[in-house]
Design an enzyme around this catalytic site. Sequence first.
Site, PDB file in Angstrom:
ATOM      1  N   GLY A 135       0.814  -1.212   0.000  1.00 11.73           N
ATOM      2  CA  GLY A 135       0.000   0.000   0.000  1.00 11.73           C
ATOM      3  C   GLY A 135       0.845   1.259   0.000  1.00 11.73           C
ATOM      4  O   GLY A 135       0.544   2.236  -0.687  1.00 11.73           O
ATOM      5  N   THR A 136       1.921   1.239   0.771  1.00 13.27           N
ATOM      6  CA  THR A 136       2.789   2.401   0.866  1.00 13.27           C
ATOM      7  C   THR A 136       3.333   2.782  -0.501  1.00 13.27           C
ATOM      8  O   THR A 136       3.274   3.951  -0.903  1.00 13.27           O
ATOM      9  CB  THR A 136       3.951   2.095   1.830  1.00 13.27           C
ATOM     10  OG1 THR A 136       3.399   1.823   3.125  1.00 13.27           O
ATOM     11  CG2 THR A 136       4.928   3.259   1.923  1.00 13.27           C
ATOM     12  N   ASN A 161      -7.551   4.276   8.949  1.00 15.93           N
ATOM     13  CA  ASN A 161      -7.022   3.073   9.578  1.00 15.93           C
ATOM     14  C   ASN A 161      -7.110   3.100  11.101  1.00 15.93           C
ATOM     15  O   ASN A 161      -7.152   2.055  11.735  1.00 15.93           O
ATOM     16  CB  ASN A 161      -5.570   2.838   9.153  1.00 15.93           C
ATOM     17  CG  ASN A 161      -4.741   4.103   9.176  1.00 15.93           C
ATOM     18  OD1 ASN A 161      -5.126   5.130   8.599  1.00 15.93           O
ATOM     19  ND2 ASN A 161      -3.616   4.050   9.839  1.00 15.93           N
ATOM     20  N   GLN A 192      -7.787   0.113   3.827  1.00 14.88           N
ATOM     21  CA  GLN A 192      -8.587  -0.371   4.953  1.00 14.88           C
ATOM     22  C   GLN A 192      -9.992  -0.800   4.552  1.00 14.88           C
ATOM     23  O   GLN A 192     -10.654  -1.503   5.302  1.00 14.88           O
ATOM     24  CB  GLN A 192      -8.673   0.711   6.038  1.00 14.88           C
ATOM     25  CG  GLN A 192      -7.354   0.942   6.772  1.00 14.88           C
ATOM     26  CD  GLN A 192      -6.939  -0.234   7.643  1.00 14.88           C
ATOM     27  OE1 GLN A 192      -7.775  -1.041   8.074  1.00 14.88           O
ATOM     28  NE2 GLN A 192      -5.650  -0.353   7.902  1.00 14.88           N
ATOM     29  N   SER A 247      -3.925  -3.129  -0.647  1.00 16.99           N
ATOM     30  CA  SER A 247      -2.774  -3.882  -0.139  1.00 16.99           C
ATOM     31  C   SER A 247      -3.210  -5.286   0.247  1.00 16.99           C
ATOM     32  O   SER A 247      -4.253  -5.462   0.896  1.00 16.99           O
ATOM     33  CB  SER A 247      -2.188  -3.149   1.067  1.00 16.99           C
ATOM     34  OG  SER A 247      -1.082  -3.845   1.591  1.00 16.99           O
ATOM     35  N   ALA A 248      -2.421  -6.286  -0.136  1.00 16.89           N
ATOM     36  CA  ALA A 248      -2.844  -7.675   0.045  1.00 16.89           C
ATOM     37  C   ALA A 248      -2.902  -8.113   1.504  1.00 16.89           C
ATOM     38  O   ALA A 248      -3.794  -8.865   1.898  1.00 16.89           O
ATOM     39  CB  ALA A 248      -1.900  -8.608  -0.729  1.00 16.89           C
ATOM     40  N   HIS A 249      -1.958  -7.645   2.315  1.00 16.95           N
ATOM     41  CA  HIS A 249      -1.853  -8.225   3.658  1.00 16.95           C
ATOM     42  C   HIS A 249      -2.968  -7.767   4.590  1.00 16.95           C
ATOM     43  O   HIS A 249      -3.054  -8.249   5.718  1.00 16.95           O
ATOM     44  CB  HIS A 249      -0.471  -7.981   4.275  1.00 16.95           C
ATOM     45  CG  HIS A 249      -0.215  -6.579   4.720  1.00 16.95           C
ATOM     46  ND1 HIS A 249      -0.338  -6.183   6.027  1.00 16.95           N
ATOM     47  CD2 HIS A 249       0.163  -5.483   4.038  1.00 16.95           C
ATOM     48  CE1 HIS A 249      -0.025  -4.908   6.129  1.00 16.95           C
ATOM     49  NE2 HIS A 249       0.279  -4.453   4.937  1.00 16.95           N
ATOM     50  N   CYS A 265       3.764   7.020  22.770  1.00 14.91           N
ATOM     51  CA  CYS A 265       4.760   6.119  23.326  1.00 14.91           C
ATOM     52  C   CYS A 265       4.913   4.845  22.487  1.00 14.91           C
ATOM     53  O   CYS A 265       5.889   4.132  22.621  1.00 14.91           O
ATOM     54  CB  CYS A 265       4.397   5.749  24.753  1.00 14.91           C
ATOM     55  SG  CYS A 265       4.154   7.195  25.793  1.00 14.91           S
TER      56      CYS A 265
HETATM   57  C1  LIG Z   1      -4.757   3.402   5.210  1.00 15.82           C
HETATM   58  C2  LIG Z   1      -3.458   2.752   4.948  1.00 15.82           C
HETATM   59  N1  LIG Z   1      -2.707   3.147   3.914  1.00 15.82           N
HETATM   60  C3  LIG Z   1      -1.533   2.566   3.624  1.00 15.82           C
HETATM   61  C4  LIG Z   1      -1.038   1.542   4.384  1.00 15.82           C
HETATM   62  C5  LIG Z   1       0.284   0.954   4.014  1.00 15.82           C
HETATM   63  O1  LIG Z   1       0.151  -0.283   3.384  1.00 15.82           O
HETATM   64  P1  LIG Z   1       1.374  -1.333   3.371  1.00 15.82           P
HETATM   65  O2  LIG Z   1       1.558  -1.731   4.761  1.00 15.82           O
HETATM   66  O3  LIG Z   1       0.923  -2.444   2.500  1.00 15.82           O
HETATM   67  O4  LIG Z   1       2.555  -0.605   2.830  1.00 15.82           O
HETATM   68  C6  LIG Z   1      -1.784   1.102   5.494  1.00 15.82           C
HETATM   69  C7  LIG Z   1      -1.330   0.009   6.378  1.00 15.82           C
HETATM   70  O5  LIG Z   1      -0.283  -0.017   6.938  1.00 15.82           O
HETATM   71  C8  LIG Z   1      -3.017   1.716   5.768  1.00 15.82           C
HETATM   72  O6  LIG Z   1      -3.751   1.341   6.815  1.00 15.82           O
HETATM   73  S1  FES Z   2       7.574   7.056  25.703  1.00 16.07           S
HETATM   74 FE1  FES Z   2       6.070   8.192  26.649  1.00 16.07          FE
HETATM   75  S2  FES Z   2       6.407   7.797  28.759  1.00 16.07           S
HETATM   76 FE2  FES Z   2       7.731   6.493  27.753  1.00 16.07          FE
END
Ligand SMILES: Cc1ncc(COP(=O)(O)O)c(C=O)c1O
Ligand code: FES
Lengths: 385, 385, 123
Positions: B72-73, B152, B180, B200-202, B324
């Site tokens: 997807g990226t 997402n 998504q 995206s396939a995964h 975090c």
């Molecule tokens: C909305 C959205 N776009 C793009 C991506 C990226 O896809 P990929 O992980 O296949 O690169 C994700 C997931 O990570 C996603 O949730």
């Molecule tokens: S990274 Fe936020 S308190 Fe540890």
Amino acid sequence: MRRVYLDHAATTPVHPQVLEKMLPFFKELYGNPSSIHQFGREVAIEIDKAREKVAKGINAQFPEEIFFTSGGTEADNLAIFGVAKALKDKGKHIITSVIEHHAVLDACESLEKEGFELTKVPVDSDGLIDLEFLKSAVRDDTILITIMHANNEVGTIQPIKEVVKIAKEKGIYVHTDAVQTFGNIPVDVQELGVDLLTISAHKIYGPKGVGALYVRKGTKIKGISYGGGQERKIRPGTENVPGIIGFGEAAKICIETFEKNKEIARLRDKLIDGLLKIEDVKLNGHRTNRLPGNVNVSIEYIEGEALLLSLDMEGIAASSGSACTSGSLDPSHVLLAMGLSHQTAHGSLRLTLGKDTTEEDIDYCLKVIPEVVERLRKMSPLSRN
Amino acid sequence: MRRVYLDHAATTPVHPQVLEKMLPFFKELYGNPSSIHQFGREVAIEIDKAREKVAKGINAQFPEEIFFTSGGTEADNLAIFGVAKALKDKGKHIITSVIEHHAVLDACESLEKEGFELTKVPVDSDGLIDLEFLKSAVRDDTILITIMHANNEVGTIQPIKEVVKIAKEKGIYVHTDAVQTFGNIPVDVQELGVDLLTISAHKIYGPKGVGALYVRKGTKIKGISYGGGQERKIRPGTENVPGIIGFGEAAKICIETFEKNKEIARLRDKLIDGLLKIEDVKLNGHRTNRLPGNVNVSIEYIEGEALLLSLDMEGIAASSGSACTSGSLDPSHVLLAMGLSHQTAHGSLRLTLGKDTTEEDIDYCLKVIPEVVERLRKMSPLSRN
Amino acid sequence: MYTEKVMDHFRNPRNVGELENADGVGEVGNAKCGDIMKIYLKVENGIIQDIKFQTFGCGAAIATSSAVTEMAKGKTLDEALKLTNKMVAEELGGLPPAKMHCSNLAADALKAAIEDYKKKHNL
Ligand SMILES: Cc1ncc(COP(=O)(O)O)c(C=O)c1O
Ligand code: FES
Ligand SMILES: Cc1ncc(COP(=O)(O)O)c(C=O)c1O
Ligand code: FES
């Protein structure tokens, strides 16, 4: 019919042990390595192990110097555009060679269109780059030299250590595309001294769709795509986990079984010697300084695609630098750069051996190819007889 | 211990039937689809079949409108940079939203640095984009609007048809990131009317490391990397063959089994209702106009990573928009854009259901989560008690 | 990601909660990621007799809070003041690089509590 696969430079089958390692990562160990829960962490650990194996395979000092990509093409693009992006304020001159893979050559040429200057080092009739030319091409604003480790078509191995010597005096980065060498001849980034190096899994009995760029610690490079924090932001996107795991295993196996390349080279020499017995056949590439699995000959009076199709009918899978197989109208830029005429380049045949290639395969080729050549030459208006 | 995977928005396990389809392409059908011999041709045919399945999955008119990528990226990056490259002489204004995935947002921002102008459409407290704002943001030099199909993190589904209506009046391309939504709600490029769409396939029980960009026939786009002639030069590099085969099968299965999403939505609603019974818990995202599998709540007085680790110890795999967990210092840009305070955004919890999620899984969560929240709140200096 | 020791402190945090009638209270916030830590002290004869913490923060923040209370308990105020972020991190067998700033909270909150005690007692 016997089926003889002699196109290992195009791609290789996945080693059974590699596939076995990959299998759990589809249905069981399916977590996203970026996730902090157990499903993710258990996968992240395995990715790190694969990274270590690949690092070890090329003798990288730190696993963090390995950035996984979707293949050799992406790694080449990342090296070139990534360094250009990081160093564009330092200089805008790049040096490459005339025989690079299109992933390098076309990337460099696209930078040229954007205002970079590009020098292409020529090669001699064996396909060896002209080191003197390179030496005099280096400038104060040269930021990158990218020369492939060995050529995918003719198999000639380049003097990368000499390239690095020239570059280091001026503090210029050196990238080498080692897609064809890794697994076949020693690829040792310490020994070579390069700053960046490209490898691809599917050429070493690993899966398609995964490669890596080695980036020596301290080398300035920027990512060229955007997204999550994967690969330390240099190469974002959810990791091809099974692919990376398979790449690690393939790298491990290929250094463990490195000895087999001697036998491959012996069969290569037998094949070359046999083919050269056919009239008006010439070897392309350096006679000795070549990849253990690479045979590339020009067969006068016939055309590559017709030859490939005829061999295919006999069960032999090969490749050619003929324009007719490439979609472009010119035959292989590599063969032309080595001084072959269009016509001779058209009649080129590449046979690349692999770890499962047998003596019988070679004997079969040496029986079939002369017959096929004879048949095609009979059809040719160019033929002497 | 029970292990409950509720992070399907991060990634999904590969469907057994998908893996089965992929398996022959590692060791037996290993040819390079660009090769003209039998080994290559038999694979090229299968790639075309997979392309047809994916095209059918999103109701594309022509299989050739599907360009396979590494995920997807990469598809997002290709859409944005590829259109910008093709149309930069026509205009340099791009519109996106404040809640995009970083693959879109950061790509757009990098174009901004290169001299493009960028407008980011804000969202309301449900995470819905402001259509009036979008309408008034459109300019004569706008070349691309890229708004995700569903978010997402919070699962809110965007009114892409309305976006397209606004764009089409001015002849502006629309790209949507449907990573998504594909498989979870209908994704029909004819119905949506978009010019480009990322999947995206995964995320649909296919393998990691493969995705696709749909590019409507006639849409001007340029490739952003260089190499061989694969994917009609828009996306060069040896194809991730098993990945593509798996993607095709996953796309086929997910449209065949589309009905299961109703049951997932029922379990989602049960989980939401149960969580909202905990004091000072608020739902993030639209109550009804949301992905069938998405639950996202803010739990006051506690911090997301601590919550995730605690849930992980109980076998529940979840995700959070807390700073975090992200490596960056700010919590989720999506939650902040929806008007949450830093502190509330910190305490967000995302649980995403999948096809194998059971009633028992949900009951387990509704038993465990309140206990864990209680324990962590006791440690918190912010808690009311 | 986290060491076994970090996870142990996270799983079973020592000295959680408030101290009623504490002799010193220190509260610090982490401007970086928005986290808050509070430490309560009971001091007798210059020695930390009892100590408790409350933390709004990540796993590392909770673990370092827990660890610092354990390290400080029974120490003199001057000894306790010598505890550094680095010592806390080391006690836990190290923290991921991105999480080093969390360990700052713990030692800082302890210092703030001791300073609060000293101020209240004109020391
Ligand atoms: C909305 C959205 N776009 C793009 C991506 C990226 O896809 P990929 O992980 O296949 O690169 C994700 C997931 O990570 C996603 O949730
Ligand atoms: S990274 Fe936020 S308190 Fe540890
Ligand atoms: C020398 C060389 N560089 C780059 C590549 C591209 O690698 P990949 O197919 O993994 O993208 C190849 C093979 O196709 C190659 O032979
Ligand atoms: S003769 Fe047909 S393509 Fe060359």
